[in-house]
Design a protein around this motif. Structure first.
Motif, PDB file in Angstrom:
ATOM      1  N   VAL A  87       6.375  66.387 -19.236  1.00 57.47           N
ATOM      2  CA  VAL A  87       7.426  66.484 -18.110  1.00 57.47           C
ATOM      3  C   VAL A  87       7.726  65.253 -17.764  1.00 57.47           C
ATOM      4  O   VAL A  87       7.074  64.516 -17.138  1.00 57.47           O
ATOM      5  CB  VAL A  87       7.308  67.552 -17.137  1.00 57.47           C
ATOM      6  N   THR A  88       9.061  64.892 -17.623  1.00 50.66           N
ATOM      7  CA  THR A  88       9.541  63.820 -16.895  1.00 50.66           C
ATOM      8  C   THR A  88      10.721  64.365 -15.979  1.00 50.66           C
ATOM      9  O   THR A  88      11.069  65.529 -16.044  1.00 50.66           O
ATOM     10  CB  THR A  88      10.140  62.836 -17.794  1.00 50.66           C
ATOM     11  N   ASP A  89      11.221  63.467 -15.197  1.00 46.21           N
ATOM     12  CA  ASP A  89      12.385  63.680 -14.238  1.00 46.21           C
ATOM     13  C   ASP A  89      13.498  64.052 -15.093  1.00 46.21           C
ATOM     14  O   ASP A  89      14.691  64.477 -14.540  1.00 46.21           O
ATOM     15  CB  ASP A  89      12.707  62.737 -13.284  1.00 46.21           C
ATOM     16  N   TYR A  90      13.591  63.799 -16.326  1.00 44.18           N
ATOM     17  CA  TYR A  90      14.841  64.103 -17.223  1.00 44.18           C
ATOM     18  C   TYR A  90      14.888  64.881 -18.461  1.00 44.18           C
ATOM     19  O   TYR A  90      15.869  65.136 -19.115  1.00 44.18           O
ATOM     20  CB  TYR A  90      15.331  62.646 -17.508  1.00 44.18           C
TER      21      TYR A  90
ATOM     22  N   THR B 273      18.438  65.421  -8.318  1.00 41.07           N
ATOM     23  CA  THR B 273      17.553  64.831  -9.128  1.00 41.07           C
ATOM     24  C   THR B 273      16.463  65.886  -9.235  1.00 41.07           C
ATOM     25  O   THR B 273      16.349  67.080  -8.481  1.00 41.07           O
ATOM     26  CB  THR B 273      16.766  63.797  -8.047  1.00 41.07           C
ATOM     27  N   SER B 274      15.705  65.794 -10.112  1.00 43.39           N
ATOM     28  CA  SER B 274      14.565  66.484 -10.330  1.00 43.39           C
ATOM     29  C   SER B 274      13.842  67.069  -9.174  1.00 43.39           C
ATOM     30  O   SER B 274      13.297  68.242  -9.068  1.00 43.39           O
ATOM     31  CB  SER B 274      13.826  66.066 -11.773  1.00 43.39           C
ATOM     32  N   GLU B 275      13.420  65.905  -8.541  1.00 40.63           N
ATOM     33  CA  GLU B 275      12.539  66.245  -7.479  1.00 40.63           C
ATOM     34  C   GLU B 275      13.071  67.268  -6.468  1.00 40.63           C
ATOM     35  O   GLU B 275      12.510  67.991  -5.900  1.00 40.63           O
ATOM     36  CB  GLU B 275      12.438  65.054  -6.529  1.00 40.63           C
ATOM     37  N   ARG B 278      13.304  70.529  -7.946  1.00 38.70           N
ATOM     38  CA  ARG B 278      11.809  71.287  -8.029  1.00 38.70           C
ATOM     39  C   ARG B 278      11.627  71.883  -6.713  1.00 38.70           C
ATOM     40  O   ARG B 278      10.912  73.015  -6.309  1.00 38.70           O
ATOM     41  CB  ARG B 278      10.748  70.211  -8.588  1.00 38.70           C
ATOM     42  N   LYS B 391       6.592  63.557  -7.270  1.00 37.99           N
ATOM     43  CA  LYS B 391       5.313  64.136  -7.901  1.00 37.99           C
ATOM     44  C   LYS B 391       4.347  63.048  -8.087  1.00 37.99           C
ATOM     45  O   LYS B 391       3.236  63.655  -8.224  1.00 37.99           O
ATOM     46  CB  LYS B 391       5.826  65.077  -8.993  1.00 37.99           C
TER      47      LYS B 391
END
Lengths: 393, 980
Positions: A87-90, B273-275, B278, B391
């Motif tokens: 898993v990455t941020d993208y 953003t993914s952060e 999440r 993370k």
């Protein structure tokens, strides 16, 4: 200290403490976090070409987490959990099961809550084999050939095809599992380079190619092989006879600028033929010359030519280039023995004359001659001579 | 039944008869701090016989039951006690509301309070003790009329701002002059230990402040530190500890609300953003305010020993103050030591020293400065969807508008201010003939000041990659000599004349070096600038200024009824151009003690004190900076570099135009007042009115651009300040065991610009003739355009949900011409109320401060109460922003590009600044010496900032910054004070 003072002091400390507790007691009560279904943005699935059962697939998007559990759900509603590789941020990368194939809905689960991604993941229906090695050397029709590798199963079959065969014609071959791979009997009709696909039910995997050699004079592909290259893997096949009348025209005489642009070399007849037809059709469409209305030019004769082979048809004939027709001339006696009928005549090639004459003239080969190869240019419209189609593999 | 009644009467009679006998009564008389009072008159009212208390406050007297004992002492409220059966009567006396014989400092001398002709406010040492956390400057809040103290910054080490009788300058410093034991102190009183202070006098009017001439226009604060007392050794130990809780945490949206609002307002334009996604999925939210704050703590330990003999008296004080701020990584600690000595060698020669050493360390983050990048603002505006750490354990760095991670700032920003200060003076005083005193007071000050800063690159995009270190080091050296001759003449107690003349000279030398480096070791930080990859800009500068003064004062007292004071000071300052360096500042004052007139004294017994006084004078302000009159040449500015022979050469450029006419800002002040004391001074106070006109104000007057300069510093215009001050102290109840006192002070000030320059009625629509300096001139917010007003809104290019602004001139264009006056930013009135109860050993006091009549631009609302694409918003905005289905007139719709949505340029974010604050609530108990033999001990608990009643919605109604403030705190303090 007297009792009175003591009790008052106790009261002071107690009231102070109570006051502090009251005034500082307005602390916020921290609410426990209540997870919600994963929020995922900008998700996109990989192309079917980038997915292989047993391999990995990367779904791009924002918001994936290491904690994610991924499920694939097929059209029947069957759901399987797949391994998350990274898993990455993208993106998130998952392992595609070997037996996967078809369209899948992807479900991401986190903390027991699920989000279904928009769209579907396409997994090709493939037979998954490992360490496959195709026969390195050419095989002969009727012989037994071996394909090395693992993952074969009983019932697997080969489907052999190639552009040199008539459209739609394939060879279905049974396999025998042997140690280290499978064996099969090479179909007698094979020639040239054939594509080998293994099939297992709906699943298909392209294993590569096998080569089968032929010799000059062999009767294959709707005619007689008259010239080979690469040890017989590739070659040219001449039609069993000339076509049309003995007096066909190459086409109209035009300016050099309107020449089709052809070559005299080996291997160029096919493209020469297409160029000549395209150019003629364009010129006729533009000029609508009355003398050429309804006239079939030599190149078109070849392109329209078909040879039946059972339920299939060879339809990829063309007008040979000067070099290609010259090679026919060189073996015309052998061809005659094999039943090829090439009446004495001059025959058109698909090679236009060199500059400055390509507009009005093209090469012919003189088949009147017994031994000497005579080839020269002549008027495209003024000469009316024979047409002999060939094909190649 | 009758028998029983008769028996009871018989018994009562028998007891009464027995008690009519004379017997010995003894006891101890103390003050409210349990200090014994010597010399208290103890008189039997019926017989007028009496005695006095001895040095330990003890007395013995023969009296009869039923008689009344009267205890009286100067400066204390007289108490009457009816004698019962007890043979021991201990008395605790309460101070009068005013003590007229008290000596107060008046600058180059002292005077009895009753003899004062000017406006001098006295603050007693014990009053300062209510403010335990913070500086002495902030402790002054509410303690004197006409002195407006704004807390300003409550950060550890932060200081308050003081304005005396209104702001009367556009550009110069309006801070009063602080004098500690004769030595001027720059920048407030944060270095002082309040335990060392004996008294503070604030000279407010021209008459009292004129003795400080060119530095007195903003008022003068005189601090006198403690001295030893002859034959009385005293050891004091004080310890206090407190904890602080942040106040007024702003209610902001949580992550889920933020996501919801952003998804509604910018469904396609916001890049998550993914952060963040999440964090949202986990149902979490980052509370950035909590993340960077903590419970603060405070501790203060103080030890002092004083005493001596008739010949020599000493005072030694040691004080340690330590405060851990409520924003993480902010702290202040200070160690001060003071030694004061006064000696009398013989009848005509006295000498003494004052010596003070201070060492302080301040760690502060970038609060108050950096309004759009500072710690608190970053925390307020950071999106709640952002995690503190990624993370991978890195600081999250995806903030809107490239702000830094607030937690990274408090974890990593290193900004340490180290200060070492030594200040000392000695005096010699001779009295060659009786009543003629010649005194020379000489002192010096040495201050080393160093700011070490390191900004770690991990703090985020806004900060330098590779780290940035900066060291600012400066040294200040100051010396002065003050020499006075004073002569007292007293002719049969009828004519009393005191004449003082003096000369003083002072010089200040200041030098500073700033070294700046980038890309360097994060471990060695500012300790190894040489190891950095990039250097500069580095700077150094030095400046010297000097002041020479002559001054004199004459006071005349006729029969304690008529008082007059004349003062003159001449100052020569190097800050002005040659030919304009000398200024002369005269003043005069008259007072009439009506209460000393026989027609009052004999006929109106309830009037204890009544004095009418008036003064007039002129003061100056020299705080304009150095060399402002000169044409300055700037060397080394990169913009002046030029190419010479293919090399870059440093150039020089003239950066301002000279003004050789530049001179002092001058204040002409007039003051009239009535001091009163009623009922044995149980009620005392002052009503005072003043008028102050300040002229020759310094202002950067615009110049035609062809002159080559934008502006010229010029003396222009006039500003008036008028005000009324009222103070009253009362001793409501004073009995043997119980006392109750109250004090109220209230000040009103009106500020008005009277003149600008060249006949202008305004300057840049910022300063207006006829208006206060601090007036707001803004567009007027009328609420929100509603659906039924869509057609009208369209004429302004607006749509329903947008902010509606008053089109003052009705031209359908909203621009600067539609602005109007919207109130002033400085309070029109302010004051305090204090009440204290003493019951046996217990004491309870409550101290309130208040101010009002002004509007505060709560610029935090720009970001919180409208749709803010750069960060978080208030929870109220989320709940109530305008939507067609829930229209309102408060919060604009979340439409990007909506004009005036955030209220900028309008009065939408102005909030009433009125407040009432219970600043200190304290409960204590004193264990008397009787209980503990050799000492008395007081223990107390106090709560500060108990509550604040205000409509202001920001962090603190007194904060100097609203967008990047240091939040105020409620403090809970416990302490112990022991005196041997």
């Amino acid at each position: 200290m007297n009792k009175y003072a003591k009790s008052l002091l106790t009261l002071l400390i107690a009231s102070g403490g109570a006051g502090i507790a009251f005034l500082s007691g307005c602390q916020e009560v921290e609410q426990p976090a209540v997870p919600i279904a994963p929020i995922l943005k900008d998700t996109a699935f990989p192309s079917v070409d980038d997915v292989v059962p047993g391999g990995t697939a990367t779904i791009s998007g924002l918001g994936f987490s290491d904690e994610d559990i991924v499920y694939l759900k097929d059209a029947s509603g069957k759901t399987i959990q797949v391994e998350v590789v990274g898993v990455t941020d993208y993106d998130i990368t998952i392992a595609i099961p070997e037996d996967a194939g078809g369209e899948y809905t992807v479900i991401i689960e986190r903390a027991g809550l699920q989000t279904t991604l928009e769209g579907t993941l396409s997994v090709p229906l493939m037979v998954v084999l490992e360490d496959v090695q195709m026969p390195a050397d050419p095989v002969s029709g009727g012989s037994t050939a071996t394909i090395l590798g693992s993952g074969f199963e009983a019932g697997d079959k080969l489907e052999i095809s190639g552009s040199q065969y008539p459209t739609g014609k394939t060879f279905s071959v049974d396999l025998s599992i042997v140690e280290g791979g499978v064996e099969f009997t090479v179909p007698a009709e094979l020639y040239g380079v054939s594509t080998v696909i293994i099939t297992r039910g709906e699943r298909r995997t392209n294993l590569g190619t096998i080569s089968t050699t032929v010799n000059v004079g062999d009767a294959v592909g709707g005619g007689i092989v008259y010239y080979v290259t690469d040890g017989g893997i590739h070659g040219y096949i001449v039609n069993m006879s000339n076509i049309g009348s003995a007096t066909e025209k190459f086409g109209p005489e035009v300016t050099e600028a309107d020449a089709a642009g052809t070559s005299t070399e080996m291997g160029t007849g096919k493209t020469n033929t297409e160029s000549i037809i395209n150019k003629f059709n364009a010129l006729q469409s533009a000029n609508n010359w009355p003398e050429w209305v309804g006239v079939t030019i030599a190149a078109q004769w070849c392109a329209d030519h078909t040879v039946a082979d059972g339920e299939y048809v060879y339809d990829d004939w063309y007008l040979p280039s000067q070099a290609e027709l010259s090679e026919v001339f060189k073996v015309k006696n052998m061809l005659a023995e094999k039943g090829v009928s090439i009446p004495a005549n001059n025959y058109w090639t698909s090679s236009e004359a060199p500059s400055p004459d390509p507009g009005w003239a093209a090469y012919y080969v003189n088949f009147y001659e017994a031994e000497n190869l005579v080839t020269a240019i002549c008027s495209k419209a003024g000469w009316t001579i024979g047409v002999l189609p060939i094909r190649s593999f | 039944m009758k028998k029983y009644i008769l028996t009871l009467f018989a018994l009562i009679f028998a007891f009464s008869a027995a008690n009519a006998q004379e017997f010995t009564i003894s006891g101890t008389v103390t003050d409210t701090e349990d200090e014994p009072l010597a010399g208290v008159a103890v008189i039997i009212q019926e017989t007028k016989e009496g005695t006095m208390t001895d040095g330990k406050g003890r007395y013995t007297i023969e009296a009869e039951e039923g008689q009344t004992l009267e205890f009286s002492f100067i400066g204390m409220v007289t108490q009457n006690v009816t004698i019962g059966k007890r043979s021991v009567i201990d008395i605790q006396m309460t101070e009068s509301a005013i003590f007229l014989d008290e000596a107060v400092a008046i600058g180059y001398g002292v005077a009895k309070k009753s003899d004062l002709t000017g406006a001098v406010a006295s603050v007693k040492a014990e009053d300062l003790q209510t403010a335990k956390i913070g500086t002495v400057t902030s402790a002054l809040q509410g303690l004197a009329t006409g002195v407006h103290v704004t807390t300003g910054s409550v950060k550890p080490g932060g200081d308050a701002s003081v304005i005396i009788r209104g702001n009367s300058t556009f550009k110069s410093d309006s801070t009063p002059l602080y004098i500690v034991d004769g030595m001027p102190v720059q920048g407030g009183l944060q270095d002082l230990s309040s335990s060392d202070i004996q008294s503070i006098e604030i000279l407010k009017d021209a008459s009292s402040a004129a003795i400080y001439g060119s530095r007195g226009a903003n008022g003068v604060v005189l601090i006198t530190t403690k001295k030893g007392t002859a034959d009385k050794m005293r050891i004091s130990l004080n310890a206090s500890y407190g904890t602080q809780r942040m106040l007024n945490k702003q209610d902001l949206m949580n992550a889920q609300q933020y996501y919801d609002l952003v998804s509604y307002a910018q469904p396609d334009d916001y890049t998550w953003t993914s952060e963040e996604l999440r964090l949202l999925s986990r149902g979490e939210s980052t509370d950035w305010q909590d993340a960077i704050t903590q419970n603060g703590s405070y501790q203060n330990y103080n030890f002092s020993i004083s005493g001596g003999s008739e010949k020599i008296q000493h005072y030694f004080g040691l004080d340690y103050y330590d405060q851990i701020g409520i924003i993480k990584n902010s702290s202040f600690n200070k160690l001060t030591a003071r030694y004061n000595m006064d000696a009398k060698m013989n009848d005509w020669f006295r000498y003494g020293v004052r010596f003070n050493v201070i060492e302080s360390t301040l760690k502060n983050i970038n609060e108050e400065s950096d309004p759009l990048y500072g710690t608190m603002f970053s925390a307020i505006s950071a999106q709640p969807t952002a995690p503190i750490f990624t993370k991978d354990g890195e600081y999250f760095d995806g903030f809107l508008n490239t702000k830094a991670n607030p937690v990274a700032i408090v974890d990593l920003l290193d900004r340490t201010t180290l200060k070492s200060r030594v200040v000392g003076s000695f005096y010699l005083e001779i009295e060659p003939i009786k009543n003629l005193r010649i005194r020379s007071d000489n002192g010096g000050e040495l201050v080393f000041y160093r700011v070490n800063e390191y900004e770690d690159e991990r703090m985020g995009q806004h900060y330098t990659e590779g780290g940035h270190a900066k060291v600012t080091a400066n040294k200040k050296r100051y010396w002065q000599t003050e020499n006075t001759v004073t002569y007292d003449m007293n002719i049969e107690d009828t004519h009393k004349l005191t004449v003082m003349a003096g000369f003083s000279a002072s010089r200040t030398e200041f030098e500073q070096t700033i070294a700046d480096s980038k890309k360097l070791s994060a471990i060695l930080k500012y300790y190894n600038l040489g190891g950095a990859e990039e250097h500069g800009p580095n700077e150094s500068n030095a400046v010297t200024s000097s002041l020479v003064s002559f001054y004199g004062r004459a006071t005349y007292n006729y029969k304690d009824r008529y008082l007059a004071t004349v003062t003159m000071r001449g100052d020569g300052s190097s800050r002005f151009a040659p030919g304009h360096r000398w200024g002369f500042f005269p003043s005069a004052a008259l007072a009439w003690r009506i209460s000393e007139e026989s027609f009052v004294k004999d006929n109106v017994k309830w009037i204890s004190n009544l004095k009418l006084r008036a003064s007039a004078g002129m003061l100056g302000n020299q705080e304009i900076g150095d060399f402002q009159y000169a044409a300055l040449i700037d060397l080394g500015d990169p913009t002046a570099n030029y190419v010479f022979g293919n090399n870059l050469a440093s150039g020089a450029q003239q950066i301002n135009i000279s003004n050789p006419e530049l001179t002092w800002e001058k204040s002409n002040q007039y003051d009239i007042a009535i001091d009163f004391g009623f009922l044995d001074n149980r009620i005392a106070g002052t009503i005072e009115g003043y008028y102050k006109r300040t002229s020759d104000l310094l202002w950067e007057v615009p110049l035609p651009l062809e002159s080559g300069f934008n502006t010229s510093l010029t003396n222009i215009g006039k500003v008036d300040n008028r005000g009324i001050e009222f103070s009253i102290s009362t001793v409501n109840i004073s009995t043997r065991d119980f006392s109750w006192t109250t004090a109220l002070n209230f000040s009103v000030n009106q500020n008005e610009i009277m003149e600008l320059y060249n006949g202008k009625t305004d300057v840049n629509k910022d300063l207006f003739v006829g208006k206060p300096i601090s007036d707001w001139y803004l567009l007027k917010n009328l609420g929100i355009w509603q659906v039924n007003e869509a057609a009208e809104a369209a004429k302004y290019g607006a749509q329903p949900g947008d902010r509606k602004v008053w089109d003052k001139n009705g031209d359908y264009v909203i621009n600067g011409d539609d602005r109007d006056f919207c109130g002033q930013s400085t309070p029109k009135w302010y004051g305090s109320f204090n009440t204290a109860f003493n019951f046996k050993g217990f004491d309870l006091s409550a101290f309130f401060t208040f101010a009002g009549g002004h509007y505060i631009n709560n610029d935090l609302r720009r970001f919180l109460d409208s749709y803010n694409v750069w960060g978080n918003m208030s929870e109220n905005y989320y709940k109530y922003y305008w939507r067609e289905d829930r229209p309102n007139n408060r919060y604009p719709a979340p439409r990007v590009g909506s004009a005036y949505a955030n209220g900028d340029g309008t009065d939408a974010n102005l909030e009433k600044g009125d407040y009432l604050r219970l600043r200190n609530l304290e409960l204590g108990y004193t264990f008397s010496k009787k209980m503990l033999k050799i000492m008395n001990m007081r223990v107390y608990v106090a709560v500060q900032n108990v509550f604040t009643a205000t409509e202001f919605t920001g962090y603190d109604v007194e904060s100097s910054s609203n967008s990047n403030p240091y939040p105020n705190a409620r403090s809970f303090i416990g302490g112990i004070s022991i005196n041997f």
